[in-house]
Design an enzyme around this catalytic site. Structure first.
Site: not given
Ligand code: GCO
Ligand code: MN
Ligand code: MN
Length: 389
Positions: A56, A59, A90, A183, A185, A219, A222, A247, A257, A259, A289
């Site tokens: 991002h 970042d 990306m 993307e 979610k 993802e 998600h 992702d 969430d 991850d 991700d």
């Molecule tokens: C999340 C998302 C993010 C996006 C990222 C890319 O759940 O926080 O998955 O990690 O993938 O902002 O745009």
């Molecule tokens: Mn993501």
């Molecule tokens: Mn995510």
């Protein structure tokens, strides 16, 4: 050193600065790790066998950086990319951390916020173009609501579309040759996020001014948060020619969430996904991700990153074995066996075919009695995945 599962650049594995750089902050606790400088992330990931690094805007470049600071950061980062043979497949924009985005960027009720959002995204797209990113991801984490009386949801969809159309035109104008990947979610950080699933975005894309420029970035976590079958969603995106990016991570259904490291929770779903990507020759980036458990120090972060890539390669090897397994393949061949007597009734409609089909007699009781032997097939897969086959 290494073995058959050691990642290679040709595997096209990528991570985000925000994934390995995650400091382990959560709603209940402070960071447990110190930020790792982007240039060290590039170096370490490359040594581990990764191919790409995504980010991002913030970042890499802090939101309050001066132009001089920005340019130095970008210069150092580009040098690290070159030194360690890493690419930026990306890029994306942070339109969720700063309080200005508390009610969304594209969908905020306030035109001033929407205008600032567009400005920030255009600058982030410029930054992405500068480091060679060809895919630009939109994750609308704050595009949603807690109080559903606060926004007209049809208006929200319209604002979202207007924003994307504007930015498609910007990218074309600049001749960046970038494609957008949306993307989905269902929730987190908002109570409800607009476009909660990949399917919702596939619907939106066809209503855009430049639908060919826009695809999806599904993802794992998600879709699992929404209780959905991830690889079915991915298959639909592939069918539509819209799987621009993916992702990879893992997640238990019904939780926050998480991850988690790819394939750490549900090997079977992960196998189906890897099989689909390999069978269909997906050649886009395979982006992890996810982030290390909050229990980890920096060593744990690199264990996490290696684990994501290793598990993908182990599953890819399992896919190969599945394809070479004679017993499994003969069951699959039986399942796929053609029946010309009935094939001829299917496919494209014609008036004549329909009239003929309406007269055919079916013995539905006999048809309903045939066992399909999927139990046996699925157990063979289980044996294979659990390593006894
Ligand atoms: C999340 C998302 C993010 C996006 C990222 C890319 O759940 O926080 O998955 O990690 O993938 O902002 O745009
Ligand atoms: Mn993501
Ligand atoms: Mn995510």
């Amino acid at each position: 050193m290494g073995d058959a599962y050691t990642p290679k650049k040709s595997d096209r594995f990528s991570f985000g600065l925000w994934t390995v750089g995650n400091v382990g902050r959560d709603p209940f606790g402070d960071p447990v790790r110190r930020p790792i400088p982007p240039t060290r992330i590039v170096k370490r990931l490359s040594e581990l066998g990764a191919w790409g690094i995504n980010f991002h805007d913030n970042d890499l470049v802090p939101i309050n950086a001066s132009l001089t600071q920005r340019n130095k950061i970008v210069r150092d980062f580009r040098k690290a990319l070159k030194d360690y043979d890493m690419v930026v497949p990306m890029a994306t924009t942070n339109t969720f951390s700063h309080p200005v985005f508390k009610d969304g960027g594209f969908t905020s009720n306030d035109p001033k916020v929407r205008a600032y959002g567009l400005q920030k995204i255009m600058r982030a797209i410029d930054l992405g173009a500068e480091v060679g990113a060809k895919i630009y991801v939109f994750w609308g984490g704050r595009e949603g609501a807690e109080s559903n009386i606060s926004k007209d949801p049809v208006e929200a969809v319209k604002r979202f579309r207007d924003g994307l159309n504007y930015l498609c035109r910007y990218v074309r104008d600049q001749k960046y040759g970038m494609k957008f990947a949306l993307e989905a979610k269902p929730n987190e950080p908002r109570a409800d996020i607009y476009f909660p699933t990949t399917g919702h975005y596939l619907g939106l894309i066809e209503t855009l001014d430049y639908p060919k420029m826009v695809g999806v970035n599904p993802e794992v976590a998600h879709e699992h948060m929404a209780g959905l079958n991830f690889h079915h969603g991915v298959a639909q995106a592939m069918d539509a020619g819209k799987l621009f990016h993916i992702d990879l991570n893992d997640q238990r259904v019904g939780r926050y969430d998480q991850d988690f490291r790819f394939a750490s929770e549900d090997y079977k779903s992960a196998f189906h996904l890897v099989k689909l990507l390999e069978d269909r020759k997906y050649r886009g980036p395979k982006h992890f991700d996810a982030h290390a458990y909050r229990t980890e120090d920096e060593n744990g972060v690199w264990d996490f990153a290696s684990g994501c890539m290793r598990s993908y390669n182990i599953l890819r090897e399992k896919v190969k074995r599945f394809q070479q397994d004679e017993e499994i393949q003969s069951i699959l061949a039986d399942i796929a066996a053609q029946n010309p007597e009935f094939e001829k009734h299917l496919g494209k409609y014609s008036k004549k075919k329909a009239q003929t089909l309406k007269r055919v007699k079916f013995d539905i009781d006999a048809m309903g009695k045939v066992g399909l032997a999927y139990e046996r097939l699925d157990q063979l897969l289980t044996d294979l995945l659990l390593g006894v086959r």
